[in-house]
Design a protein around this motif. Structure first.
Motif, short mmCIF file in Angstrom:
data_model
loop_
_atom_site.label_atom_id
_atom_site.label_comp_id
_atom_site.label_asym_id
_atom_site.label_seq_id
_atom_site.Cartn_x
_atom_site.Cartn_y
_atom_site.Cartn_z
N VAL A 52 0.84 -1.20 0.00
CA VAL A 52 0.00 0.00 0.00
C VAL A 52 0.87 1.25 0.00
O VAL A 52 1.65 1.46 0.93
N ALA A 53 0.73 2.06 -1.06
CA ALA A 53 1.38 3.37 -1.11
C ALA A 53 0.50 4.34 -0.34
O ALA A 53 -0.73 4.35 -0.49
N LEU A 54 1.11 5.15 0.50
CA LEU A 54 0.35 6.08 1.33
C LEU A 54 0.26 7.45 0.67
O LEU A 54 1.24 7.93 0.09
N PRO A 55 -0.90 8.10 0.76
CA PRO A 55 -1.03 9.45 0.21
C PRO A 55 -0.13 10.42 0.98
O PRO A 55 0.14 10.22 2.17
N ALA A 56 0.32 11.45 0.30
CA ALA A 56 1.14 12.48 0.96
C ALA A 56 0.35 13.14 2.08
O ALA A 56 0.91 13.46 3.14
N GLU A 57 -0.94 13.35 1.86
CA GLU A 57 -1.82 13.94 2.87
C GLU A 57 -3.16 13.26 2.84
O GLU A 57 -3.60 12.78 1.80
N LEU A 58 -3.81 13.22 3.98
CA LEU A 58 -5.18 12.75 4.08
C LEU A 58 -6.08 13.94 4.39
O LEU A 58 -5.66 14.87 5.09
N THR A 59 -7.31 13.91 3.92
CA THR A 59 -8.27 14.94 4.31
C THR A 59 -8.52 14.83 5.81
O THR A 59 -8.19 13.81 6.44
N ALA A 60 -9.14 15.86 6.37
CA ALA A 60 -9.42 15.86 7.81
C ALA A 60 -10.31 14.67 8.18
O ALA A 60 -10.06 13.99 9.19
N ASP A 61 -11.35 14.41 7.38
CA ASP A 61 -12.22 13.26 7.67
C ASP A 61 -11.47 11.94 7.59
O ASP A 61 -11.67 11.04 8.40
N ALA A 62 -10.59 11.81 6.60
CA ALA A 62 -9.82 10.56 6.46
C ALA A 62 -8.84 10.40 7.62
O ALA A 62 -8.57 9.27 8.03
N GLN A 63 -8.32 11.49 8.15
CA GLN A 63 -7.43 11.40 9.32
C GLN A 63 -8.19 10.85 10.53
O GLN A 63 -7.68 9.99 11.25
N ILE A 64 -9.42 11.32 10.71
CA ILE A 64 -10.26 10.79 11.79
C ILE A 64 -10.58 9.33 11.51
O ILE A 64 -10.52 8.48 12.40
N GLY A 65 -10.89 9.04 10.25
CA GLY A 65 -11.18 7.67 9.85
C GLY A 65 -10.00 6.75 10.08
O GLY A 65 -10.16 5.58 10.46
N LYS A 66 -8.80 7.25 9.83
CA LYS A 66 -7.59 6.44 10.05
C LYS A 66 -7.48 6.05 11.52
O LYS A 66 -7.18 4.89 11.84
N ARG A 67 -7.72 6.99 12.40
CA ARG A 67 -7.64 6.68 13.84
C ARG A 67 -8.70 5.64 14.23
O ARG A 67 -8.42 4.71 14.98
N ALA A 68 -9.91 5.80 13.69
CA ALA A 68 -10.97 4.82 13.98
C ALA A 68 -10.61 3.47 13.37
O ALA A 68 -10.83 2.42 14.00
N TYR A 69 -10.07 3.47 12.15
CA TYR A 69 -9.63 2.23 11.51
C TYR A 69 -8.60 1.52 12.38
O TYR A 69 -8.70 0.31 12.61
N GLU A 70 -7.61 2.26 12.84
CA GLU A 70 -6.55 1.66 13.66
C GLU A 70 -7.11 1.08 14.96
O GLU A 70 -6.63 0.05 15.44
N ALA A 71 -8.16 1.69 15.50
CA ALA A 71 -8.77 1.21 16.75
C ALA A 71 -9.69 0.02 16.52
O ALA A 71 -9.78 -0.86 17.38
N LYS A 72 -10.39 -0.03 15.38
CA LYS A 72 -11.45 -1.02 15.20
C LYS A 72 -11.19 -2.04 14.10
O LYS A 72 -11.81 -3.11 14.10
N CYS A 73 -10.33 -1.75 13.13
CA CYS A 73 -10.21 -2.59 11.93
C CYS A 73 -8.82 -3.19 11.71
O CYS A 73 -8.70 -4.26 11.13
N ALA A 74 -7.79 -2.46 12.13
CA ALA A 74 -6.42 -2.86 11.81
C ALA A 74 -6.04 -4.21 12.41
O ALA A 74 -5.21 -4.93 11.84
N GLU A 75 -6.63 -4.57 13.53
CA GLU A 75 -6.31 -5.86 14.15
C GLU A 75 -6.50 -7.00 13.17
O GLU A 75 -5.72 -7.95 13.14
#
Length: 152
Positions: A52-75
């Motif tokens: 997975v290539a990472l975007p240089a920047e994430l939108t504000a909503d995607a940044q919040i989504g990333k934190r939620a993903y890491e808490a609920k989905c990344a496992e």
């Protein structure tokens, strides 16, 4: 032929068609589906499935989504939605492009779980403690990862 007979014949035909469709195999892996999952046989257990290539920047909503993903989905789905061999598929994969799995499909999957249908990792259970609003933000994060990786 009167309207009652026509209605009855229509219902019988629809029932026969539905019965036939339900009896047909629908395992897309065995049917040569155009979005066939990657061969993971050479990967170790738990190894990332996708690069997975990472975007240089994430939108504000995607940044919040990333934190939620890491808490609920990344496992299960791994860091940056790359999947984990033997555990869960990558969400950064053509199978999950918006035209095949809508944003609402992600909400329904988290809310209700999903029967295994593309990959052979087993069924996905519902995700406890995640709201529809959080899943929408998680989906925004996944969509931005997908776009960076050429998945539209």
């Amino acid at each position: 032929m009167n309207i009652k007979q026509l209605t009855l014949l229509t219902l019988l035909a629809a029932g026969a068609a539905a019965t036939y469709w339900l009896a047909m195999p629908h395992d897309t892996q065995d049917m040569g589906h155009s979005m066939t999952p990657a061969d993971t046989s050479s990967l170790g257990s738990g190894a990332p499935i996708a690069e997975v290539a990472l975007p240089a920047e994430l939108t504000a909503d995607a940044q919040i989504g990333k934190r939620a993903y890491e808490a609920k989905c990344a496992e299960c789905h791994g860091a940056n939605a790359a999947g984990q061999n033997g555990v869960a598929p990558p969400l950064v994969h053509k199978i999950y492009e918006p035209s095949h799995h809508s944003d609402m499909a992600f909400v329904l999957a988290a809310r209700n779980g999903v029967r295994a249908h593309h990959w052979r990792f087993g069924n996905m259970p519902p995700v406890d403690g995640v709201t529809d609003a959080e899943v929408k933000l998680i989906t925004q994060y996944v969509r931005e990862l997908q776009r960076e990786n050429g998945i539209f």
